[in-house]
Design an enzyme around this catalytic site. Sequence first.
Site, PDB file in Angstrom:
ATOM      1  N   SER A 138       0.869  -1.173   0.000  1.00 21.46           N
ATOM      2  CA  SER A 138       0.000   0.000   0.000  1.00 21.46           C
ATOM      3  C   SER A 138       0.902   1.218   0.000  1.00 21.46           C
ATOM      4  O   SER A 138       2.097   1.120   0.343  1.00 21.46           O
ATOM      5  CB  SER A 138      -0.853  -0.001   1.272  1.00 21.46           C
ATOM      6  OG  SER A 138      -1.456   1.262   1.485  1.00 21.46           O
ATOM      7  N   TYR A 151      -1.966  -1.359  10.391  1.00 23.32           N
ATOM      8  CA  TYR A 151      -1.942  -1.447   8.926  1.00 23.32           C
ATOM      9  C   TYR A 151      -0.627  -0.895   8.379  1.00 23.32           C
ATOM     10  O   TYR A 151       0.030  -1.512   7.531  1.00 23.32           O
ATOM     11  CB  TYR A 151      -3.139  -0.665   8.374  1.00 23.32           C
ATOM     12  CG  TYR A 151      -3.402  -0.832   6.896  1.00 23.32           C
ATOM     13  CD1 TYR A 151      -4.187  -1.881   6.420  1.00 23.32           C
ATOM     14  CD2 TYR A 151      -2.887   0.081   5.974  1.00 23.32           C
ATOM     15  CE1 TYR A 151      -4.449  -2.020   5.065  1.00 23.32           C
ATOM     16  CE2 TYR A 151      -3.153  -0.052   4.626  1.00 23.32           C
ATOM     17  CZ  TYR A 151      -3.933  -1.098   4.168  1.00 23.32           C
ATOM     18  OH  TYR A 151      -4.187  -1.234   2.819  1.00 23.32           O
TER      19      TYR A 151
END
Length: 256
Positions: A138, A151
Amino acid sequence: MLQGKTAVVTGSTSGIGLGIAKALAAQGANIVLNGFGDVEGPKAEIAALGVQVSYHGADMSKPAEIEAMVQHAHTTFGSLDILVNNAGIQHVARVENFPVEKWDAIIAINMSSAFHATRLALPGMLAKNWGRIINVASVHGLVGSAEKSAYVAAKHGVVGLTKVTALENATTGVTCNAICPGWVLTPLVQKQVDAKATAQGISNQDATKQLLGEKEPSLQFTTPEELGALAVFFCSPAGNNVRGVAWNMDGGWAAQ
Ligand code: NAD
């Protein structure tokens, strides 16, 4: 281009994983789908592309199930040539309020699963001297955002794992690279849009605009199709010497 190859795409019943699975299938790769929810719909979409498709329901938080999935690829199709580590979840909270079980689940599913699948897939790839490992990290593998500690930690970890895997296999036909998307409108992000709309009492459309405006200069979502095309590039002969990159497709997010 990928006829005779087998791709395992984790978390491919939805969103980015399904987009990448379809892009690889369009190039002729047989696909092992994985993930929760509706299976028959995604299976039919892949089969319509004229390749063979199989499903394995391994839970990416469980190493023994990941091992069974890798075994399933070998017994069903005879090889595992392309591994796309994509399954992931999100939870949003400040560090001091972050539920410990959510931290553990995000680290297991978003990061450790990539280690387990990679270590189990590598021997078969090295034996054939060809393989592609693609980690869907990401933009949060490159930069941080508030309230996403687990995350961001997991995605930075995935980028690190990508570099080490690439280096350890640099003289072989096995490459490892990461894809770093910005916002992609999948169920994972729709939940964040909905939460924003509810918290601020604004429309879904305004919440979407705000979400993009805060981080993504292009003010556009990246699509699963665009990410699929990047995965296909990594699998192409032109990708033979692309090793250990973390390639963002983020509308300029990390350039700021
Ligand atoms: P999604 O929710 O649409 O899909 C997630 C997939 O993972 C689903 O198939 C789900 O069933 C599967 N999954 C969840 N937990 C699992 C588990 N324990 N075992 C096996 N499968 C599991 O989300 P998405 O947006 O397509 O996300 C895919 C990946 O892309 C994730 O790693 C996510 O972090 C990453 N990503 C997404 C965005 C975005 O904006 N959507 C941006 C950057 C990175």
